[in-house]
Design a protein around this motif. Structure first.
Motif, PDB file in Angstrom:
ATOM      1  N   PHE A  51      12.559  21.265  44.054  1.00  0.00           N
ATOM      2  CA  PHE A  51      13.205  22.003  44.925  1.00  0.00           C
ATOM      3  C   PHE A  51      12.641  23.000  45.715  1.00  0.00           C
ATOM      4  N   LEU A 108      20.441  20.498  36.265  1.00  0.00           N
ATOM      5  CA  LEU A 108      20.132  20.364  37.751  1.00  0.00           C
ATOM      6  C   LEU A 108      20.183  18.858  38.176  1.00  0.00           C
ATOM      7  N   ARG A 109      21.200  18.378  38.695  1.00  0.00           N
ATOM      8  CA  ARG A 109      22.355  19.016  38.850  1.00  0.00           C
ATOM      9  C   ARG A 109      23.658  18.117  38.611  1.00  0.00           C
ATOM     10  N   ALA A 110      23.498  17.081  38.269  1.00  0.00           N
ATOM     11  CA  ALA A 110      24.564  16.046  38.236  1.00  0.00           C
ATOM     12  C   ALA A 110      25.874  16.759  37.582  1.00  0.00           C
ATOM     13  N   ASN A 118      23.559  15.670  46.045  1.00  0.00           N
ATOM     14  CA  ASN A 118      23.991  16.194  44.563  1.00  0.00           C
ATOM     15  C   ASN A 118      23.868  17.984  44.414  1.00  0.00           C
ATOM     16  N   ALA A 143      16.107  14.116  43.607  1.00  0.00           N
ATOM     17  CA  ALA A 143      16.484  15.309  43.948  1.00  0.00           C
ATOM     18  C   ALA A 143      16.633  15.212  45.669  1.00  0.00           C
ATOM     19  N   HIS A 170      11.831  20.560  37.546  1.00  0.00           N
ATOM     20  CA  HIS A 170      12.753  20.357  38.645  1.00  0.00           C
ATOM     21  C   HIS A 170      12.915  21.346  39.620  1.00  0.00           C
ATOM     22  N   ASP A 216      23.163  17.311  32.357  1.00  0.00           N
ATOM     23  CA  ASP A 216      22.117  17.145  33.603  1.00  0.00           C
ATOM     24  C   ASP A 216      22.365  18.571  34.500  1.00  0.00           C
ATOM     25  N   GLU A 274      21.500  11.090  45.209  1.00  0.00           N
ATOM     26  CA  GLU A 274      20.214  11.638  45.243  1.00  0.00           C
ATOM     27  C   GLU A 274      19.101  10.932  44.613  1.00  0.00           C
ATOM     28  N   THR A 297      23.091   9.444  40.681  1.00  0.00           N
ATOM     29  CA  THR A 297      22.141  10.539  40.507  1.00  0.00           C
ATOM     30  C   THR A 297      20.870   9.836  39.711  1.00  0.00           C
ATOM     31  N   THR A 298      19.562  10.423  39.897  1.00  0.00           N
ATOM     32  CA  THR A 298      18.237   9.789  39.228  1.00  0.00           C
ATOM     33  C   THR A 298      18.640   9.627  37.819  1.00  0.00           C
ATOM     34  N   ASN A 299      19.196  10.814  37.040  1.00  0.00           N
ATOM     35  CA  ASN A 299      18.951  10.590  35.772  1.00  0.00           C
ATOM     36  C   ASN A 299      20.498  10.719  35.180  1.00  0.00           C
ATOM     37  N   GLY A 300      21.348  11.878  35.540  1.00  0.00           N
ATOM     38  CA  GLY A 300      22.733  12.125  34.912  1.00  0.00           C
ATOM     39  C   GLY A 300      23.457  10.980  34.988  1.00  0.00           C
TER      40      GLY A 300
HETATM   41  C1  MLT Z   1      19.589  14.195  38.025  1.00  0.00           C
HETATM   42  O1  MLT Z   1      20.384  13.141  38.073  1.00  0.00           O
HETATM   43  O2  MLT Z   1      18.480  14.362  37.448  1.00  0.00           O
HETATM   44  C2  MLT Z   1      19.976  15.245  38.930  1.00  0.00           C
HETATM   45  O3  MLT Z   1      20.895  15.126  39.202  1.00  0.00           O
HETATM   46  C3  MLT Z   1      18.790  15.188  40.141  1.00  0.00           C
HETATM   47  C4  MLT Z   1      19.186  16.235  41.127  1.00  0.00           C
HETATM   48  O4  MLT Z   1      20.524  16.333  41.541  1.00  0.00           O
HETATM   49  O5  MLT Z   1      18.389  17.026  41.673  1.00  0.00           O
END
Ligand code: MLT
Length: 238
Positions: free
Chosen positions: A204, A29-31, A81, A71, A200, A27, A68, A100-103
């Motif tokens: 930002f 950006l940014r985990a 994050n 983001a 992504h 991940d 986060e 985090t959202t995805n990581g």
């Molecule tokens: C994610 O989980 O996709 C990222 O960590 C999102 C982010 O930190 O912007």
């Protein structure tokens, strides 16, 4: 010879054989970039959770809580994050709970699907990661966290960088691995411009980020550590 595969979204993971394989969660950006920075500056351990609500519960257990959503740093948390937030010497020796959202969700999926090892990959620790994957001599899945189960550019780009480095030590019969490598080698001279065109990076900009997290997360080998899941926590293996 062991297999190497790239999974471009956690939603595709059920279509792969994961059990007993080494999964690298990506991940950029940014985990996973931030996790590498955390261990570089000496964080003790990181508990990754699928939601900010779960994460908040660990405040009372003396965890630094970081989260986060889309983001944006979640209100009431110690950290968001951004890797810049984790590059703080006051975090040395601390325990972090991260959502985090995805990581962190991708980490949960990898665990639920029976991975034997789950490690963290980013440009910041790419050489330490690749050397360890070669030494491990185990089947490897490079799992891209993506964006809400959709493909994202930067995670697959990094997967391609890893394929490009380690493929001679693995059997690669995976079109997404071939695609990821082609994406990387055809943009190797200007990764930053490519990633700045990503969805992504645009998020930002829309949120008028004060820090250049894209540039930071594209640095090579500035956090030469290898975070690995041991029980419920990520700890520094190397
Ligand atoms: C994610 O989980 O996709 C990222 O960590 C999102 C982010 O930190 O912007």
């Amino acid at each position: 010879m062991k297999n190497l595969e790239v999974v471009v979204s956690p939603a595709l993971l059920p279509f792969y054989h994961v059990k007993n394989k080494t999964v690298v969660v990506i991940d950029i950006l940014r985990a996973t970039s931030s996790m590498c920075v955390a261990f570089k500056i000496g964080v003790e351990k990181i508990l990754t959770l699928a939601s900010a609500e779960e994460c908040k519960l660990f405040k009372e257990f003396d965890f630094i809580i970081a989260a986060e959503k889309d983001a944006i740093k979640v209100a009431g948390f110690d950290l968001g994050n951004s890797p810049f937030e984790f590059e703080n010497p006051l975090l040395e020796g601390k325990n972090i709970a991260l959502a985090t959202t995805n990581g962190t969700k991708a980490i949960k999926y990898a665990n639920e699907n029976g991975a034997s090892n789950i490690v963290i990959g980013s440009f910041l620790n790419i050489d330490v990661l690749c050397n360890w994957l070669i030494e491990q001599n185990n089947d490897v899945i490079l799992l891209c966290a993506g964006w809400k189960n959709k493909f994202n550019l930067e995670d697959t780009l990094f997967a391609g960088a890893v394929v490009n480095i380690i493929e001679s030590n693995f059997h690669v019969d995976c079109d997404s691995a071939l695609f990821a490598k082609l994406l990387y080698v055809s943009n190797i001279d200007d990764l930053e411009n490519l990633v700045r065109a990503s969805s992504h990076a645009k998020r930002f900009k829309l949120q008028s980020y004060q820090t250049d997290d894209v540039k930071y997360c594209l640095q090579m080998n500035t956090a030469p550590v290898l975070p690995i899941l041991e029980g419920n926590y990520f700890k520094k293996l190397i």
